[in-house]
Design a protein around this motif. Structure first.
Motif, short mmCIF file in Angstrom:
data_model
loop_
_atom_site.label_atom_id
_atom_site.label_comp_id
_atom_site.label_asym_id
_atom_site.label_seq_id
_atom_site.Cartn_x
_atom_site.Cartn_y
_atom_site.Cartn_z
N ARG A 43 -52.22 25.86 47.93
CA ARG A 43 -52.62 26.14 46.56
C ARG A 43 -51.56 26.96 45.85
O ARG A 43 -51.42 26.92 44.64
CB ARG A 43 -53.96 26.87 46.52
N ARG A 44 -50.80 27.76 46.60
CA ARG A 44 -49.77 28.57 46.00
C ARG A 44 -48.58 27.72 45.59
O ARG A 44 -47.93 27.98 44.59
CB ARG A 44 -49.28 29.64 46.98
N GLU A 45 -48.29 26.67 46.37
CA GLU A 45 -47.10 25.89 46.15
C GLU A 45 -47.21 24.96 44.96
O GLU A 45 -46.26 24.78 44.21
CB GLU A 45 -46.78 25.03 47.38
N SER A 47 -49.85 24.66 42.51
CA SER A 47 -50.65 24.91 41.32
C SER A 47 -49.73 24.95 40.10
O SER A 47 -48.58 25.35 40.18
CB SER A 47 -51.38 26.26 41.45
N SER A 48 -50.25 24.51 38.95
CA SER A 48 -49.41 24.39 37.76
C SER A 48 -49.42 25.68 36.96
O SER A 48 -50.37 26.44 36.97
CB SER A 48 -49.92 23.24 36.89
N ARG A 49 -48.32 25.90 36.25
CA ARG A 49 -48.23 27.04 35.34
C ARG A 49 -47.72 26.57 34.00
O ARG A 49 -46.97 25.61 33.91
CB ARG A 49 -47.28 28.10 35.91
N SER A 371 -45.52 29.11 42.28
CA SER A 371 -46.09 27.85 41.81
C SER A 371 -45.03 26.93 41.22
O SER A 371 -45.20 25.72 41.18
CB SER A 371 -47.19 28.11 40.78
#
Length: 483
Positions: A43-45, A47-49, A371
């Motif tokens: 989920r850390r890698e 996930s969108s920002r 992210s």
């Protein structure tokens, strides 16, 4: 790496994001060990920002003045909690840290989970709502702003997994018992599991007694479809698809690729294997299939046209862990405390400078990938210039994934508590009233020296919104590093 997380049934949690129902965690090498050990980073890698990407100089500036600011303790020496089991009352190391909004959740190896407020810097509550509850893993569900805890219970002989969802707002109010149970109809006994897939917004459960897989919507937990097949040996998840790995025949392994949304079979084929060779791993990354057998070359298969690329076994030795970077079409391998970045042509594109990991077994609790997938934050061995005579502290290294360059480092030789009220450049020697007042306040809360805080780090998390790094150690303490 797939988008799942599996957790074992035992008072001691595993490192993965797939939660398995079994008595004891398997140690050492092997496909299950290293494939599942890194799932918690998914989920850390990916996930969108909104603000994707920042320059190398921006990253250096962001981490330049990070200092030790706060210390939290998961131990409850006064017995103010309702914890009854003896091992829950003992001090134990932090194995997982999750931050959501202004709350930091720290899970100890004993199974105790504490929530701390970054606004008040106080412990809000324990997440254990039953006296015999042992929490195995945490998952922040951003779809409904809740924390999912996966637990086992002494009253059940720690034999099956139980999931509970608690809204962050209830935790903030100190009401952890206001949550509700999930997947109560599922039998999650060994070797069953529950897997949270933040990438596709799905949950995968496996009931071993029925050989039944079920896929749920992560937004509202409704069941979408099921898969019933006793020959399925493993399921791997990547964006948009699932890879079904069936029982191996003598010279091939049957594979199916399914749509993650409705379970429709997109492709079905057999992959040829070398006879009498153990399969180290089979992984799916979008259209690429990675297959590695013992003492054989790494095979990278494009499932669209079945074009095969091989990487010599002398160049690609089976790693202890690897992580897929979906945004950059790359993957990381971890072996012998070192990290390399590969592309899907089988070429090493990055080797990291000054990035020797502290833990030889690739404890991915001590690694965070942003992210944007441009930075890796790791707990590393300190170099000779960083070591102080009074301790054996490691360092927190921030490195660029695409270049391998070390951009910043938190180390005992240059990291000191810095007051927010201080505007001078030399906080330690400042005699100003505001600075002295701040240092006295910090001293009353922080019992550890910087060197001690950098020793025996067992968990690490980076809050990208607050630009804060949280670390946990073997004493059950959580330290906040911030500027």
């Amino acid at each position: 790496m797939e988008g799942g997380r599996r957790i074992t049934v035992s008072p001691r949690p595993c490192c993965g994001r797939r939660v398995l129902a079994k008595k004891r965690q398997r140690r050492g090498g092997g496909v299950d060990g290293f494939v599942n050990s890194v799932k918690k980073l998914q989920r850390r890698e990916i996930s969108s920002r909104r603000d994707r990407g920042f320059s190398m100089s921006d990253a250096q500036e962001r981490f330049r003045n990070i200092r030790l600011q706060e210390e939290y303790d998961t131990h409850d020496p006064k017995g103010t909690s309702s914890l009854v089991l003896p091992f829950l009352r003992k001090r134990s190391k932090i194995i997982e840290i999750v931050a959501a909004q202004d709350i930091v959740f720290a899970l100890a190896q004993s199974g105790v989970c504490a929530a701390f407020s970054r606004e008040t810097n106080q412990r809000i509550c324990f997440l254990n709502v039953s006296p015999d509850e042992v929490i195995r893993s945490l998952f922040y569900n951003k779809n409904n702003d809740s924390l999912i805890t996966v637990s086992v219970y002494a009253s059940d002989s720690y034999s099956s997994l139980k999931c509970r969802s608690t809204r962050i707002e209830y935790v903030r109010r100190g009401m952890p018992d206001a949550g509700f149970a999930l997947f109560e109809s599922e039998s999650l006994k060994w070797p069953g599991f529950v897997e949270f897939d933040d990438v596709n917004g799905k949950v995968l459960t496996y009931s071993a007694q029925d050989s039944l897989y079920k896929v749920f919507d992560l937004k509202n937990y409704t069941m979408l479809y099921s898969i019933l097949d006793k020959n399925v040996q493993e399921i791997k998840i990547s964006p948009g698809i699932m890879l079904l790995i069936f029982s191996k025949a003598s010279s091939y392994v049957p594979l199916k690729i399914l749509s993650i949304e409705d379970g429709t079979v997109l492709k079905s084929f057999n992959h040829l294997l070398h006879r009498n060779r153990k399969v180290d791993f089979i992984e799916q990354f979008n259209e690429k299939l990675l297959v590695k057998q013992e003492n054989e070359n790494l095979q990278i298969l494009d499932v669209r046209n079945f074009e095969l690329t091989e990487v010599s076994r002398t160049e690609y030795m089976t790693p202890s862990a690897f992580i897929f970077l979906y945004e950059n079409q790359l993957f990381l391998t971890f072996k012998n405390r070192t990290v390399d970045v590969w592309n899907f042509r089988g070429e090493v594109v990055t080797s990291f400078e000054d990035h020797l990991l502290w833990h030889p077994d690739c404890n991915t609790n001590n690694i965070y990938i942003t992210s944007d997938q441009d930075l890796i934050i790791s707990y590393c061995k300190a170099d000779s210039d960083d070591l102080l005579p009074e301790g054996n502290a490691g360092s927190i290294n921030i490195s660029n994934i695409l270049t391998g360059k070390c951009l910043a480092k938190i180390r005992a030789s240059n990291s000191f508590p810095m007051g927010k009220d201080c505007t001078c450049s030399d906080t330690d020697n400042c005699s100003g009233t505001a600075c002295n007042s701040r240092k006295q306040t910090l001293a009353s809360r922080i019992r550890s020296t910087v060197t001690e805080a950098l020793e025996d780090i067992t968990a690490l998390f980076y809050d990208e919104e607050r630009n804060e790094i949280y670390t946990g150690n073997r004493h059950g303490l959580v330290h906040v590093w911030s500027n």
